[in-house]
Design an enzyme around this catalytic site. Structure first.
Site, PDB file in Angstrom:
ATOM      1  N   GLY A 133       0.820  -1.209   0.000  1.00 48.33           N
ATOM      2  CA  GLY A 133       0.000   0.000   0.000  1.00 48.33           C
ATOM      3  C   GLY A 133       0.851   1.254   0.000  1.00 48.33           C
ATOM      4  CD  GLU A 370      -0.308   9.903  -9.350  1.00 50.24           C
ATOM      5  OE1 GLU A 370       0.592  10.743  -9.152  1.00 50.24           O
ATOM      6  OE2 GLU A 370      -0.848   9.724 -10.449  1.00 50.24           O
TER       7      GLU A 370
END
Length: 388
Positions: A133, A370
């Site tokens: 992650g 992002e």
């Protein structure tokens, strides 16, 4: 000395051109693509012919000779109408082609950039992994150099990768552990993997809440072999390289989020003028006026934030904090504006035939992709000198 925030003639012409394209070409078609979970190849081809995928790249590589600010202008205008199309451009340029431009050899640039700049080919950015992650430094994908064949042998899995499985995807640049530092920490390198390479498997598309007309997939590598020359940049510097790419990408995502937030204003103003209740347009009601005024305030402020970060990037000034500020603020106000626009539309805002329903579904990922909002706050705090 004067300070002028207005766009010069060249930027304004680009903005208007993309604005018209978004309304004339994207808006009439994208709803059908979205509801059918189909990638909009026809629209992407037209974007390629316009030169949008080559905006920030030099003409010698098939680009338009523009800059990152020009790319962000285009992203904002596209996202005012649809985010699936905007994220396809954003990922194709800032995540797919930009690493090759920033860190590639002359041969790598000549090989890949012309097709990426024309939109004939899409590139993808393979960073996120199922068990990592936000912890990009926890990469588990590995790549070892086979001295007998002079090839990288890659094993691992990547997830949530945009543009990775379309019919025109040509490559994925992946991060992989290629060694260990003396203290045991991983050395992460970046490697270009062309589509169709044996051992490289692209899973079926995810079933997503939003961005339904964009391509997002899981990738797996099982003894996938590519030439040693496919190393992108310096060995062991892949993590640092992609941190730079992510810093730039956050400005682009901020522009996209600003576009979505402004699109919510556009749709709400139109609806408030035409929708009548109790014998008059709902836009006559101060409660609606105040909601839309606040929405416009947020979008305007977000625009100033991403433009400031982009200006610092273009002037080769430090921009990490400003990029994080812009991404954090614009993504969160995009969610707020989408929620308010849905509320203004009432029951119609819950119907997919109305653009605000699509914007509502698309907005949440902006606080995640992002770099999550939490990561942005960490970066801002660090840049302020707060550690620990």
């Amino acid at each position: 000395m004067t300070l002028d925030h207005r766009l010069d003639a060249e930027y304004e012409e680009l903005r208007r051109t993309v604005e018209q394209f978004a309304h004339d070409v994207v808006a009439p078609k994208i709803g059908e693509y979205y509801e059918q979970d189909e990638f909009p190849y026809e629209i992407v081809r037209e974007m390629g012919r316009m030169g949008l995928f080559g905006l920030p790249f030099p003409e010698e590589y098939g680009g338009m000779g523009g800059d990152y600010f020009a790319l962000c202008l285009a992203l904002e205008e596209l996202a005012r109408v649809d985010s699936s199309v905007a994220i396809t451009l954003e990922a194709g340029v800032s995540l797919g082609a930009m690493p090759i431009y920033r860190f590639g050899t002359d041969e790598q640039k000549r090989t890949w950039l012309p097709k990426l700049c024309s939109g004939e080919m899409l590139g993808a950015f393979g960073l996120t992994e199922p068990e990592c992650g936000s912890d990009a430094g926890g990469t588990r994908t590995t790549a070892r150099l086979d001295p007998e064949t002079d090839e990288w042998v890659i094993n691992g899995t990547k997830c949530f990768i945009t543009n990775s499985g379309t019919d025109i995807t040509g490559l994925v640049t992946v991060t992989a552990v290629t060694g260990r530092k003396p203290d045991g920490r991983p050395l992460i390198s970046s490697i270009i993997v062309p589509s169709g390479t044996p051992g490289f498997t692209v899973a079926k598309k995810y079933s997503k809440v939003g961005w339904n007309a964009s391509d997002t997939r899981e990738l797996s590598f099982d003894d996938c072999r590519v030439p040693a020359a496919n190393l992108l940049g310096e060995p062991g510097r892949g993590y640092a390289q992609f941190l730079r790419i992510l810093d730039e990408g956050r400005i682009a995502i901020s522009a996209l989020a600003t576009g979505l937030a402004q699109g919510c204003v556009d749709e709400s103003v139109t609806y408030a003028r035409t929708r009548e209740a109790f014998g008059r347009p709902i836009g006559d009601n101060q409660a609606i006026q105040f909601k839309i005024a606040d929405m416009e305030m947020r979008a305007h402020t977000a625009r100033l934030a991403w433009r400031d970060a982009a200006s610092r990037l273009l002037h080769e000034e430090p921009f990490k904090k400003e990029a994080a500020l812009a991404k954090l603020y614009s993504s969160e106000i995009a969610v707020t504006n989408a929620r308010e626009a849905t509320q203004i539309h009432g029951g119609y805002g819950f119907m997919n035939e109305y653009p605000v329903a699509r914007m509502w579904r698309d907005s949440k990922i902006l606080e995640i992709g992002e770099g999550t909002s939490e990561v942005q706050r960490m970066l801002i705090a660090r840049e302020l000198g707060l550690t620990g």
